[in-house]
Design an enzyme around this catalytic site. Structure first.
Site, PDB file in Angstrom:
ATOM      1  N   ARG A 234       0.858  -1.178   0.000  1.00 28.59           N
ATOM      2  CA  ARG A 234       0.000   0.000   0.000  1.00 28.59           C
ATOM      3  C   ARG A 234       0.899   1.235   0.000  1.00 28.59           C
ATOM      4  O   ARG A 234       1.972   1.226   0.635  1.00 28.59           O
ATOM      5  CB  ARG A 234      -0.886   0.053   1.261  1.00 28.59           C
ATOM      6  CG  ARG A 234      -2.066  -0.885   1.250  1.00 28.59           C
ATOM      7  CD  ARG A 234      -3.152  -0.444   0.263  1.00 28.59           C
ATOM      8  NE  ARG A 234      -4.307  -1.329   0.293  1.00 28.59           N
ATOM      9  CZ  ARG A 234      -4.528  -2.318  -0.573  1.00 28.59           C
ATOM     10  NH1 ARG A 234      -3.672  -2.555  -1.561  1.00 28.59           N
ATOM     11  NH2 ARG A 234      -5.622  -3.049  -0.497  1.00 28.59           N
ATOM     12  N   GLU A 263      -3.367   7.856  -4.498  1.00 27.52           N
ATOM     13  CA  GLU A 263      -3.764   7.383  -5.833  1.00 27.52           C
ATOM     14  C   GLU A 263      -5.038   8.087  -6.300  1.00 27.52           C
ATOM     15  O   GLU A 263      -5.924   8.336  -5.472  1.00 27.52           O
ATOM     16  CB  GLU A 263      -3.997   5.862  -5.779  1.00 27.52           C
ATOM     17  CG  GLU A 263      -2.709   5.131  -5.474  1.00 27.52           C
ATOM     18  CD  GLU A 263      -2.909   3.642  -5.205  1.00 27.52           C
ATOM     19  OE1 GLU A 263      -4.004   3.122  -5.467  1.00 27.52           O
ATOM     20  OE2 GLU A 263      -1.948   3.024  -4.727  1.00 27.52           O
ATOM     21  N   HIS A 281      -1.518   0.542  -9.923  1.00 26.74           N
ATOM     22  CA  HIS A 281      -2.181  -0.351  -8.955  1.00 26.74           C
ATOM     23  C   HIS A 281      -2.882  -1.517  -9.677  1.00 26.74           C
ATOM     24  O   HIS A 281      -4.110  -1.649  -9.616  1.00 26.74           O
ATOM     25  CB  HIS A 281      -3.182   0.431  -8.081  1.00 26.74           C
ATOM     26  CG  HIS A 281      -3.470  -0.252  -6.777  1.00 26.74           C
ATOM     27  ND1 HIS A 281      -3.745   0.438  -5.613  1.00 26.74           N
ATOM     28  CD2 HIS A 281      -3.529  -1.569  -6.442  1.00 26.74           C
ATOM     29  CE1 HIS A 281      -3.968  -0.427  -4.631  1.00 26.74           C
ATOM     30  NE2 HIS A 281      -3.845  -1.646  -5.119  1.00 26.74           N
TER      31      HIS A 281
HETATM   32  P1  NAP Z   1      -1.499 -11.369   4.829  1.00 27.24           P
HETATM   33  O1  NAP Z   1      -1.345 -12.819   4.518  1.00 27.24           O
HETATM   34  O2  NAP Z   1      -2.431 -10.972   5.922  1.00 27.24           O
HETATM   35  O3  NAP Z   1      -0.057 -10.769   5.113  1.00 27.24           O
HETATM   36  C1  NAP Z   1       0.116  -9.511   5.684  1.00 27.24           C
HETATM   37  C2  NAP Z   1       1.535  -9.412   6.157  1.00 27.24           C
HETATM   38  O4  NAP Z   1       1.726  -8.092   6.670  1.00 27.24           O
HETATM   39  C3  NAP Z   1       1.880 -10.397   7.280  1.00 27.24           C
HETATM   40  O5  NAP Z   1       3.040 -11.101   6.951  1.00 27.24           O
HETATM   41  C4  NAP Z   1       2.118  -9.490   8.481  1.00 27.24           C
HETATM   42  O6  NAP Z   1       3.182  -9.908   9.319  1.00 27.24           O
HETATM   43  C5  NAP Z   1       2.555  -8.205   7.804  1.00 27.24           C
HETATM   44  N1  NAP Z   1       2.405  -7.088   8.721  1.00 27.24           N
HETATM   45  C6  NAP Z   1       1.277  -6.656   9.339  1.00 27.24           C
HETATM   46  N2  NAP Z   1       1.556  -5.636  10.162  1.00 27.24           N
HETATM   47  C7  NAP Z   1       2.893  -5.431  10.063  1.00 27.24           C
HETATM   48  C8  NAP Z   1       3.781  -4.519  10.670  1.00 27.24           C
HETATM   49  N3  NAP Z   1       3.361  -3.619  11.555  1.00 27.24           N
HETATM   50  N4  NAP Z   1       5.086  -4.582  10.326  1.00 27.24           N
HETATM   51  C9  NAP Z   1       5.532  -5.484   9.436  1.00 27.24           C
HETATM   52  N5  NAP Z   1       4.727  -6.387   8.822  1.00 27.24           N
HETATM   53  C10 NAP Z   1       3.426  -6.347   9.137  1.00 27.24           C
HETATM   54  O7  NAP Z   1      -2.011 -10.571   3.546  1.00 27.24           O
HETATM   55  P2  NAP Z   1      -1.679 -10.834   2.016  1.00 27.24           P
HETATM   56  O8  NAP Z   1      -2.789 -11.566   1.387  1.00 27.24           O
HETATM   57  O9  NAP Z   1      -0.293 -11.355   1.876  1.00 27.24           O
HETATM   58  O10 NAP Z   1      -1.746  -9.319   1.469  1.00 27.24           O
HETATM   59  C11 NAP Z   1      -0.833  -8.363   1.962  1.00 27.24           C
HETATM   60  C12 NAP Z   1      -1.200  -6.971   1.492  1.00 27.24           C
HETATM   61  O11 NAP Z   1      -0.884  -6.811   0.123  1.00 27.24           O
HETATM   62  C13 NAP Z   1      -2.696  -6.626   1.562  1.00 27.24           C
HETATM   63  O12 NAP Z   1      -3.072  -6.233   2.866  1.00 27.24           O
HETATM   64  C14 NAP Z   1      -2.825  -5.509   0.561  1.00 27.24           C
HETATM   65  O13 NAP Z   1      -2.706  -4.255   1.186  1.00 27.24           O
HETATM   66  C15 NAP Z   1      -1.647  -5.734  -0.392  1.00 27.24           C
HETATM   67  N6  NAP Z   1      -2.113  -6.092  -1.748  1.00 27.24           N
HETATM   68  C16 NAP Z   1      -1.893  -5.222  -2.769  1.00 27.24           C
HETATM   69  C17 NAP Z   1      -2.332  -5.542  -4.032  1.00 27.24           C
HETATM   70  C18 NAP Z   1      -2.123  -4.593  -5.180  1.00 27.24           C
HETATM   71  O14 NAP Z   1      -2.967  -4.554  -6.080  1.00 27.24           O
HETATM   72  N7  NAP Z   1      -1.031  -3.849  -5.214  1.00 27.24           N
HETATM   73  C19 NAP Z   1      -2.987  -6.750  -4.281  1.00 27.24           C
HETATM   74  C20 NAP Z   1      -3.181  -7.614  -3.215  1.00 27.24           C
HETATM   75  C21 NAP Z   1      -2.750  -7.275  -1.934  1.00 27.24           C
HETATM   76  P3  NAP Z   1       3.049 -11.157  10.324  1.00 27.24           P
HETATM   77  O15 NAP Z   1       3.080 -12.345   9.393  1.00 27.24           O
HETATM   78  O16 NAP Z   1       4.263 -11.083  11.168  1.00 27.24           O
HETATM   79  O17 NAP Z   1       1.765 -11.000  11.032  1.00 27.24           O
END
Ligand code: NAP
Length: 315
Positions: A234, A263, A281
């Site tokens: 993000r 954005e 994005h």
């Molecule tokens: P996820 O499985 O919930 O993974 C989120 C990760 O963020 C976890 O590894 C978590 O760490 C980490 N995290 C949370 N708080 C943190 C902090 N304070 N410091 C460091 N790390 C932290 O989610 P996901 O499915 O992989 O998706 C991740 C993110 O990608 C989404 O939330 C979204 O914002 C973004 N995304 C972007 C797009 C795009 O179009 N660009 C598409 C899809 C997703 P822990 O494992 O240690 O809890």
């Protein structure tokens, strides 16, 4: 379950086939098509039982409180930092998202950015198009092979990125809230320290207050003049002014960005730089994935209004 007396407020459209299915199930109000959204909202506020939203459409406390009969917010994305979860919880409003199904496409986009930066793919394409090839060779790129990639957030997408980059013979290290006992890759509690030891810093964590500006001037300084930043997480995760400053002053080597602080605004300075790859994005934006994401949104709405368990519940 056709019940057109139920109104769904759509803040961001699903693809056409899923919108058609939604219209068979509910009365649909496309707020983004309304000339005066505030006025439209006033007219329908008592009828709205569900919202369809995505990362670009804030669902703040004010909106939630303005809809007295709201029961569910079905988010068309995995991240939900645009939704005020506390306000939803207080009212017992369910929130759902679309996890897992977009993991591979999003990881592919991160890898595409990493390769595009390293091998200067966008620059090289332009080099051919503008006819520079006849007057000399294109400058050399950088190999990712053997380099260290520091992944911030080793969740679903972070792990999928790691898996891909291991196949490129890269060394994976990671930072997150906690170490994953089941994984052998080195964990860094200290993000600055990991940045100092990384050639590439790839952001795959969730957005929101916890991760706001965790990539700041100090972390970029630690990444250093040979280091690349890749962000598919993000825009809020990065202090964008600090990033522009680091790029202008060559304190980092380059950046590959899919997401931005405001954005669709992209800082003009970034658009002039050859060592920056800019995407609008699109990390999960494939026909196949967006179709499945839309189907999950519909399945969650259907489950909710049939009294069944939600498919992918956040709260
Ligand atoms: P996820 O499985 O919930 O993974 C989120 C990760 O963020 C976890 O590894 C978590 O760490 C980490 N995290 C949370 N708080 C943190 C902090 N304070 N410091 C460091 N790390 C932290 O989610 P996901 O499915 O992989 O998706 C991740 C993110 O990608 C989404 O939330 C979204 O914002 C973004 N995304 C972007 C797009 C795009 O179009 N660009 C598409 C899809 C997703 P822990 O494992 O240690 O809890």
């Amino acid at each position: 379950m056709p019940n057109n007396s139920r109104t769904v407020l759509v803040l961001h459209p699903l693809l056409a086939p899923e919108m058609a299915k939604l219209e068979m199930m509910f009365r649909v109000v496309r707020l983004y098509n309304e000339a005066d959204p505030e006025k439209a909202l006033q007219t329908i506020k008592n009828d709205v039982v569900a919202i369809v939203s995505n990362f670009a459409t804030p669902v703040r406390r004010g909106l939630i409180e303005a809809l007295p009969n709201l029961e569910i917010v079905a988010q068309y994305a995995v991240g939900y930092d645009n939704i005020d979860l506390e306000a939803a919880k207080e009212r017992g409003i369910a929130v759902t998202n679309t996890p897992d199904v977009l993991t591979d496409d999003t990881a592919d986009t991160a890898v595409s950015l990493l390769l595009a930066l390293s091998r200067r793919i966008c620059e090289a394409d332009m080099f051919v198009r503008v006819g520079k090839w006849s007057s000399g060779s294109f400058p050399l790129g950088t190999t990712p092979k053997g380099k260290t990639v520091g992944i911030v957030g080793l969740g679903r997408i972070g792990r999928a990125i790691a898996k891909r980059l291991v196949a490129f013979d890269m060394r994976v290290v990671y930072h997150g809230r906690k170490q994953k006992a089941e994984l052998a890759w080195p964990f860094y509690k200290d993000l600055e320290k990991m940045a100092a030891e990384s050639d590439y810093l790839v952001l795959a964590c969730s957005g929101g207050p916890e991760t706001h500006h965790i990539i700041n001037a100090k972390v970029l300084e630690a990444l250093g003049p040979k280091g690349y930043l890749i962000n598919i997480a993000r825009g809020s995760v990065v202090d964008e002014d600090a990033l522009v400053d680091a790029l202008v002053h060559k304190r980092i080597a380059g950046a590959g960005l899919d997401v931005y602080a405001r954005e669709p605004h992209v800082p003009d300075a970034l658009k002039t730089m050859d060592n920056v790859v800019l995407l609008p994005h699109i990390a999960s934006a494939t026909l196949e994935t967006r179709t499945i994401m839309g189907e999950i949104v519909l399945a969650n709405l259907e489950a909710h209004f049939s009294g069944k368990a939600l498919i992918t519940r956040v709260v």
